[in-house]
Scaffold this motif. Sequence first.
Motif, PDB file in Angstrom:
ATOM      1  N   ILE A 342      22.025 120.680-102.681  1.00 49.47           N
ATOM      2  CA  ILE A 342      23.192 121.471-102.283  1.00 49.47           C
ATOM      3  C   ILE A 342      22.677 122.677-101.510  1.00 49.47           C
ATOM      4  N   TYR A 343      22.965 122.668-100.223  1.00 50.57           N
ATOM      5  CA  TYR A 343      22.525 123.797 -99.405  1.00 50.57           C
ATOM      6  C   TYR A 343      23.615 124.847 -99.346  1.00 50.57           C
ATOM      7  N   ARG A 344      23.208 126.103 -99.432  1.00 52.61           N
ATOM      8  CA  ARG A 344      24.146 127.193 -99.203  1.00 52.61           C
ATOM      9  C   ARG A 344      24.118 127.531 -97.724  1.00 52.61           C
ATOM     10  N   LYS A 345      25.238 128.044 -97.261  1.00 53.58           N
ATOM     11  CA  LYS A 345      25.380 128.468 -95.868  1.00 53.58           C
ATOM     12  C   LYS A 345      24.136 129.222 -95.362  1.00 53.58           C
ATOM     13  N   GLU A 346      23.687 130.195 -96.148  1.00 54.05           N
ATOM     14  CA  GLU A 346      22.573 131.036 -95.701  1.00 54.05           C
ATOM     15  C   GLU A 346      21.262 130.264 -95.602  1.00 54.05           C
ATOM     16  N   ASP A 347      21.163 129.129 -96.346  1.00 53.05           N
ATOM     17  CA  ASP A 347      19.910 128.353 -96.306  1.00 53.05           C
ATOM     18  C   ASP A 347      19.737 127.632 -94.978  1.00 53.05           C
ATOM     19  N   VAL A 348      20.853 127.216 -94.365  1.00 50.17           N
ATOM     20  CA  VAL A 348      20.736 126.357 -93.191  1.00 50.17           C
ATOM     21  C   VAL A 348      21.133 127.027 -91.885  1.00 50.17           C
ATOM     22  N   TYR A 349      22.000 128.007 -91.966  1.00 47.36           N
ATOM     23  CA  TYR A 349      22.489 128.595 -90.729  1.00 47.36           C
ATOM     24  C   TYR A 349      21.961 130.007 -90.567  1.00 47.36           C
ATOM     25  N   SER A 350      21.622 130.357 -89.324  1.00 47.68           N
ATOM     26  CA  SER A 350      21.424 131.770 -89.054  1.00 47.68           C
ATOM     27  C   SER A 350      21.789 132.033 -87.612  1.00 47.68           C
ATOM     28  N   GLY A 351      22.697 132.951 -87.420  1.00 44.02           N
ATOM     29  CA  GLY A 351      23.134 133.252 -86.067  1.00 44.02           C
ATOM     30  C   GLY A 351      24.539 133.822 -86.055  1.00 44.02           C
ATOM     31  N   PRO A 352      25.012 134.129 -84.862  1.00 44.94           N
ATOM     32  CA  PRO A 352      26.291 134.863 -84.732  1.00 44.94           C
ATOM     33  C   PRO A 352      27.519 134.098 -85.225  1.00 44.94           C
ATOM     34  N   TYR A 353      27.456 132.769 -85.315  1.00 46.23           N
ATOM     35  CA  TYR A 353      28.659 132.008 -85.692  1.00 46.23           C
ATOM     36  C   TYR A 353      28.603 131.510 -87.138  1.00 46.23           C
ATOM     37  N   ILE A 354      27.752 132.145 -87.939  1.00 44.56           N
ATOM     38  CA  ILE A 354      27.552 131.690 -89.320  1.00 44.56           C
ATOM     39  C   ILE A 354      28.853 131.664 -90.112  1.00 44.56           C
ATOM     40  N   ASP A 355      29.789 132.555 -89.795  1.00 41.23           N
ATOM     41  CA  ASP A 355      31.054 132.575 -90.535  1.00 41.23           C
ATOM     42  C   ASP A 355      31.852 131.285 -90.380  1.00 41.23           C
ATOM     43  N   GLU A 356      31.625 130.564 -89.280  1.00 42.06           N
ATOM     44  CA  GLU A 356      32.366 129.314 -89.077  1.00 42.06           C
ATOM     45  C   GLU A 356      31.778 128.160 -89.887  1.00 42.06           C
ATOM     46  N   GLY A 357      30.597 128.348 -90.433  1.00 44.87           N
ATOM     47  CA  GLY A 357      29.936 127.274 -91.162  1.00 44.87           C
ATOM     48  C   GLY A 357      30.515 127.101 -92.562  1.00 44.87           C
ATOM     49  N   ALA A 358      30.263 125.928 -93.132  1.00 42.81           N
ATOM     50  CA  ALA A 358      30.730 125.656 -94.490  1.00 42.81           C
ATOM     51  C   ALA A 358      29.957 126.515 -95.483  1.00 42.81           C
ATOM     52  N   ASP A 359      30.562 126.753 -96.645  1.00 42.46           N
ATOM     53  CA  ASP A 359      29.892 127.548 -97.686  1.00 42.46           C
ATOM     54  C   ASP A 359      28.773 126.762 -98.341  1.00 42.46           C
ATOM     55  N   LEU A 360      29.018 125.450 -98.542  1.00 45.63           N
ATOM     56  CA  LEU A 360      28.000 124.577 -99.128  1.00 45.63           C
ATOM     57  C   LEU A 360      27.928 123.298 -98.310  1.00 45.63           C
ATOM     58  N   ILE A 361      26.738 122.744 -98.167  1.00 43.33           N
ATOM     59  CA  ILE A 361      26.588 121.445 -97.511  1.00 43.33           C
ATOM     60  C   ILE A 361      25.809 120.546 -98.464  1.00 43.33           C
TER      61      ILE A 361
END
Lengths: 425, 270
Positions: A342-361
């Motif tokens: 279970i990945y958290r948003k912060e584990d996989v995404y980094s950048g200006p559009y991170i808010d659009e990403g899912a909370d968990l993947i």
Amino acid sequence: MSTDSRTVIVGLDGVPFGMLKKFGETGVMPNTHEIIKNGYFSKLRSSIPEISSVAWSSIITGANAAEHGIFGFIDTHPGTYSMRFPNYTDVKVKPFWEVARGESVIVNVPATYPVRPMNGVHVAGFVAIDFNKSVYPSQLVPLLKDMDYRLDVDASKAHTSMDDFLEDVDKTLDARIAAYRYLWKNQDWQNFMLIFTGTDRLMHFLWCAYADENHKYHELFVDHFRKIDVVIGEIVADLNENDTLLILSDHGFEGLETEFYVNRLLIEKGLLQFNPGTDPNLSNIAYGSKAFALDPARIFINQKGKYPEGSVAPEDRESVITELTAVFSEFEINGKKAIKHIYRKEDVYSGPYIDEGADLILIAESGINLKGAMGAKQMTGKGPFTGKHTLDDAFLLINKKIDAGQLPPTPSVIDAGQYIKSKVS
Amino acid sequence: MKDKFDHLDKLESQSVFIIREAYSQYRDVALLWSIGKDSTCLLWLVRKAFFGKIPFPVLHIDTTHKFKEIYDFREKYAKEWDLNLVIAKNEDALARGVGPDTGKFECCNELKTVALKQAIAEYGYKALYLGIRRDEHGIRAKERVFSPRDEDFEWDYKNQPPELWDQYKTKAAEEEHIRVHPILGWREIDIWEYTRRENIPVNSLYFAQDQKRFRSIGCETCCGPVDSQADSIDKIIEELKITKISERSGRAQDKESDYMMQKLRSLGYM
């Protein structure tokens, strides 16, 4: 044609490291085998989630989803539950051909529809709809139509007749090859990118035919790869010493045992509800829901202020994540854990559009295919698919050895994208 | 006689002005009648503009998949209003078996867009009256009252003539045909209030039956009803004042999105 060093990229959508290796060793793909023996060959990590639109967007930009802005095939319009289909106009980072030296020919890269003017030729890939918006410059439209060029295999045929589907896969491949041959010879180019996507379509429906040598479609499956190897042989024969050839896939594949419908679990745990009397779909999510999933298994917390029926206060987000993590990590199919990671948003995404990403993947254990499927009646099931995507075993093959430091020990699609950008600029 | 020139009077007189202006410029014109509430309201305005007898053809693009109620309405009022009704179908595509089951994108494209192109080529219309409204759909907000289309039907929405102070650019280049949108500025509720005031006939599909009604009608295969109790025009107007549901929500998505959804579904997404 320029005498400068050129870059050629051939994509084999979804082909896993192990399959390419095997087809090399068993003589199905002799030309590819030569490159494997003399060049750089490595497993490649896909994007998270491991789907084509996200992974190819990383390969062409060298960026992660929170930078390039493509998180999946489906998303919601900001502040709503209404569905949208992100496309090329949503890609926030320039693809390599917009920063490259010289002209580029780009054929069938997924998630590059609709095309826009560029220096060279661009024929869009999946999900391309309107032919006229899929080809730049438009003068090439009649020419491609004369070749019976097909933007994509009509996968719906596989649901009714496997023979019709296979015929379409074959015709699509032939037309793709005809288009590549024409553009290779008649177009000026410094960079050439050609993606084969029939591989992914075949593996979705006929992984079983790959796995079983006695399967009635086994030979047809293998023939598809033989044809592609012929193209690779042609390309190699035409390369100059300084040219670089990269062959890669965007994700891997494996056999599918069970589909797991993630939203169904959320519903049964009382974490997702729909307005009374309405169909279970995105637009009918009710107040009180804590989370919902979009394909393949991106979990969004139904946060207050973010969605119209948002009911999780920002200060409660952490506790909901803990609750969801427990639900998913405990879930078992036939006595075995279904979720591997279970990945958290912060584990996989980094950048200006991170808010659009899912909370968990969520990433599943081997053999289990995750889907959102809000309308599913049960938690698990099986459709017409016999293969599914994998995260860790895409491949990257380069026609020469790589200097240390140019790529990390286990590169990702993002690393591959950065390597491509460094080559072409 | 009313003593006040109200909101509906103003809309009506603007629309009548546009209708007459376009006819005086082009002559070879036709009115595109989908037989829904908007184009029927437009048809009513055109009848008013020409004192009851429309001096040009009324064109219906028939996909053959419309609701039975639409065909009944067409036959009844074409006769009653003495219309020069032209019915256009893409016969080639129908013969090839193109339909909703063979793919919605192709179906819409062949049976609507191509059918209209064929009709324009066959009859040589220089301008077409359409009953579209700005508030229907995002992309229509960018439309102009006089809106040129090139021979490929392309609408260059980044290169449109300004329409300030109701000054309309009505001249077209040779290869273009002009689309005329006399009710572009009307809202859905204006259509219903005007329909009520003028007693314009209304297709029964718009009225609630079993708690459902259609807010937007077209092909039977691609329109769904919305939940509603409104079984009269008065109730429809009341409903529109409070509803948060969009007018075209019962429609299949835009053609492209619809087709994308189909493609994604066939690969197991969604």
